[in-house]
Design a protein around this motif. Structure first.
Motif, PDB file in Angstrom:
ATOM      1  N   ASP A   6       0.874  -1.165   0.000  1.00  0.00           N
ATOM      2  CA  ASP A   6       0.000   0.000   0.000  1.00  0.00           C
ATOM      3  C   ASP A   6       0.923   1.230   0.000  1.00  0.00           C
ATOM      4  OD1 ASP A   6      -1.798   1.983   0.434  1.00  0.00           O
ATOM      5  OD2 ASP A   6      -2.452   1.293   2.419  1.00  0.00           O
ATOM      6  N   TRP A   7       1.294   1.682  -1.202  1.00  0.00           N
ATOM      7  CA  TRP A   7       2.346   2.702  -1.361  1.00  0.00           C
ATOM      8  C   TRP A   7       2.059   3.956  -0.550  1.00  0.00           C
ATOM      9  CZ3 TRP A   7       6.152   0.322  -3.756  1.00  0.00           C
ATOM     10  CH2 TRP A   7       5.872  -0.633  -4.728  1.00  0.00           C
ATOM     11  N   GLY A   8       0.800   4.354  -0.527  1.00  0.00           N
ATOM     12  CA  GLY A   8       0.436   5.625   0.109  1.00  0.00           C
ATOM     13  C   GLY A   8       0.607   5.613   1.616  1.00  0.00           C
ATOM     14  N   SER A   9       0.666   4.432   2.217  1.00  0.00           N
ATOM     15  CA  SER A   9       0.797   4.436   3.686  1.00  0.00           C
ATOM     16  C   SER A   9       2.178   3.970   4.155  1.00  0.00           C
ATOM     17  CB  SER A   9      -0.327   3.607   4.325  1.00  0.00           C
ATOM     18  OG  SER A   9      -0.312   2.322   3.787  1.00  0.00           O
ATOM     19  N   LEU A  10       3.144   3.940   3.233  1.00  0.00           N
ATOM     20  CA  LEU A  10       4.501   3.547   3.658  1.00  0.00           C
ATOM     21  C   LEU A  10       5.112   4.601   4.570  1.00  0.00           C
ATOM     22  CD1 LEU A  10       6.240   2.328   0.350  1.00  0.00           C
ATOM     23  CD2 LEU A  10       5.617   0.919   2.323  1.00  0.00           C
ATOM     24  N   GLY A  11       5.802   4.149   5.590  1.00  0.00           N
ATOM     25  CA  GLY A  11       6.618   5.057   6.403  1.00  0.00           C
ATOM     26  C   GLY A  11       8.053   4.946   5.925  1.00  0.00           C
ATOM     27  N   THR A 119       1.944   8.710  -5.407  1.00  0.00           N
ATOM     28  CA  THR A 119       1.647   8.040  -4.129  1.00  0.00           C
ATOM     29  C   THR A 119       2.392   8.702  -2.971  1.00  0.00           C
ATOM     30  OG1 THR A 119       3.487   6.507  -4.494  1.00  0.00           O
ATOM     31  CG2 THR A 119       1.289   5.756  -5.178  1.00  0.00           C
ATOM     32  N   ALA A 121       5.392   8.061  -2.333  1.00  0.00           N
ATOM     33  CA  ALA A 121       6.479   7.151  -1.963  1.00  0.00           C
ATOM     34  C   ALA A 121       7.554   7.158  -3.052  1.00  0.00           C
ATOM     35  CB  ALA A 121       5.928   5.752  -1.763  1.00  0.00           C
ATOM     36  N   GLY A 154       8.109   5.923   2.394  1.00  0.00           N
ATOM     37  CA  GLY A 154       7.238   7.095   2.458  1.00  0.00           C
ATOM     38  C   GLY A 154       8.012   8.210   3.170  1.00  0.00           C
ATOM     39  N   LYS A 158       6.806  11.440  10.441  1.00  0.00           N
ATOM     40  CA  LYS A 158       5.363  11.138  10.437  1.00  0.00           C
ATOM     41  C   LYS A 158       4.581  12.385  10.039  1.00  0.00           C
ATOM     42  CE  LYS A 158       4.859   7.791  14.086  1.00  0.00           C
ATOM     43  NZ  LYS A 158       5.505   8.132  15.331  1.00  0.00           N
ATOM     44  N   GLY A 160       4.350  13.599   6.977  1.00  0.00           N
ATOM     45  CA  GLY A 160       4.813  14.148   5.699  1.00  0.00           C
ATOM     46  C   GLY A 160       5.221  15.596   5.787  1.00  0.00           C
TER      47      GLY A 160
END
Ligand code: PLP
Ligand code: COI
Length: 339
Positions: A6-11, A119, A121, A154, A158, A160
């Motif tokens: 889930d690219w959008g929620s990568l940390g 995304t 990421a 990402g 935290k 962004g």
């Protein structure tokens, strides 16, 4: 499997990728690059890196653009800085051509793991080198391993681009006339106690002062610092004990040549913090992370109201990431396109 990410929620953490690239230095010569599909490394029990931290690394990113092309940012500059780091801790320099080839190879081999455009990421590249042959007295190794791995990431902080809160540190990350200006793992080991303490106290990072007089602003544990003055100048610390950030050097060019700003690279006394209207941390991982507040013991400095990225940081961010994603033409030599 890349399809399950889930690219959008990568940390900013390690996600396994199938291939890494390796090279070994033995009998005073670098061997051929080798592709490897296992992440493990077998080491001698007495390897130099395990006692005396003879290790350095780099950080770079590959970006997928709207046009589907993949761009790697400032490969040669990373390779040259790694050579500087090697000289600083008595390791053999990896020839630049070999470094560049390894970077391209690891990106091409793991192409499925380059996050899609839009995304947020990117594919983070981590080349490193360490002394692998056995030592017991304090001296450089005779054999070395170079590796490069990649992992989709990402945002480093935290939230962004949400402004972070940082503190002026009471500890140092580097010594005067020490190793602060090279990217050696030992500098980061120095900062671990302090970063955990900062997080426990509610801060995202530590701002280090110059280790000689503790009066001038240097950098954070993992990024350089940029400020904007009331009259729109970009100001950034100049010091022998900070890492020469490739992102900071890029932003200085962007500010001067693309945004027509005046730029000052100079010593910044901590009493000047009150005079700045915007502040950001810059680096490959951090990109530009806006700083909303700096706490210096009983004093607090708030930038751009504290809750959102300011107008100058936004312009710098959009221009830099625009180049990285292929939306804006970049200066000669900054971008390597894969396809
Ligand atoms: N300063 C430190 C201590 C870092 O670890 C980094 C990260 O690489 C930077 C600054 C930013 O450097 P760059 O922009 O080359 O990634
Ligand atoms: C980078 O920005 O590439 C770094 O190496 C910094 C590190 C703290 C993640």
């Amino acid at each position: 499997m890349a399809q399950n990410i889930d690219w959008g929620s990568l940390g900013f953490g390690y996600v396994p990728t199938p291939y890494n690239v390796r090279c070994t230095y033995t009998n005073k010569a670098w061997g051929e690059l080798r592709v490897c599909d296992t992440p493990e490394i077998t080491l001698h029990i007495s390897s130099a890196v395990l006692h005396y931290a003879q290790e350095c690394f780099e950080g770079m990113k590959a970006f997928r653009g709207k046009d589907g092309k993949v761009r790697i940012f400032r490969i040669e500059d990373g390779g040259r800085r790694m050579q500087d780091s090697c000289r600083g801790i008595q390791m053999p320099e990896l020839p630049l051509e070999k470094f560049v080839e390894a970077v391209k190879k690891v990106v091409e081999l793991n192409a499925d793991f380059i996050p899609p455009y839009g995304t947020g990421a990117t594919l983070y590249l981590r080349p490193y080198m360490f002394g692998s042959s056995p030592v017991i007295g304090v001296k450089p190794a005779e054999e070395y391993q170079f590796r490069i791995l990649c992992t989709p990431v990402g945002p480093y902080f935290k939230g962004g681009v949400k402004p972070i809160s940082v503190r002026i540190s009471d500890r140092d990350r580097a010594a005067p006339r020490g190793t602060g200006d090279i990217k050696a793992g030992l500098n980061y080991a120095m900062s671990l106690y302090n970063i955990v303490d900062a997080h426990n106290c509610g801060f995202a990072e530590n701002i280090y002062l110059d280790p000689e007089t503790h009066t001038y602003i240097e950098e954070t544990g993992g990024a350089n610092i940029i400020f904007v003055t009331k009259d729109g100048k970009l100001v950034t610390p100049k010091s022998d004990t900070i890492l020469p950030s490739i992102t900071r050097r890029s932003l200085v060019s962007v500010a001067k040549d693309y945004l027509g700003m005046e730029v000052e690279e100079r010593k910044i006394h901590k009493d000047e913090l009150k005079d700045f209207v915007e502040c950001g941390l810059c680096g490959t991982a951090a990109v530009i992370s806006p700083v909303g507040k700096i706490t210096d013991h009983d004093k607090e400095y708030v930038f751009n109201g504290g809750n959102e990225m300011g107008p100058v940081m936004t312009k710098l961010y959009d221009t830099l990431t625009g180049m990285q994603m292929g939306r804006i033409p970049a200066p000669e030599g900054w971008i390597y396109e894969i396809k």
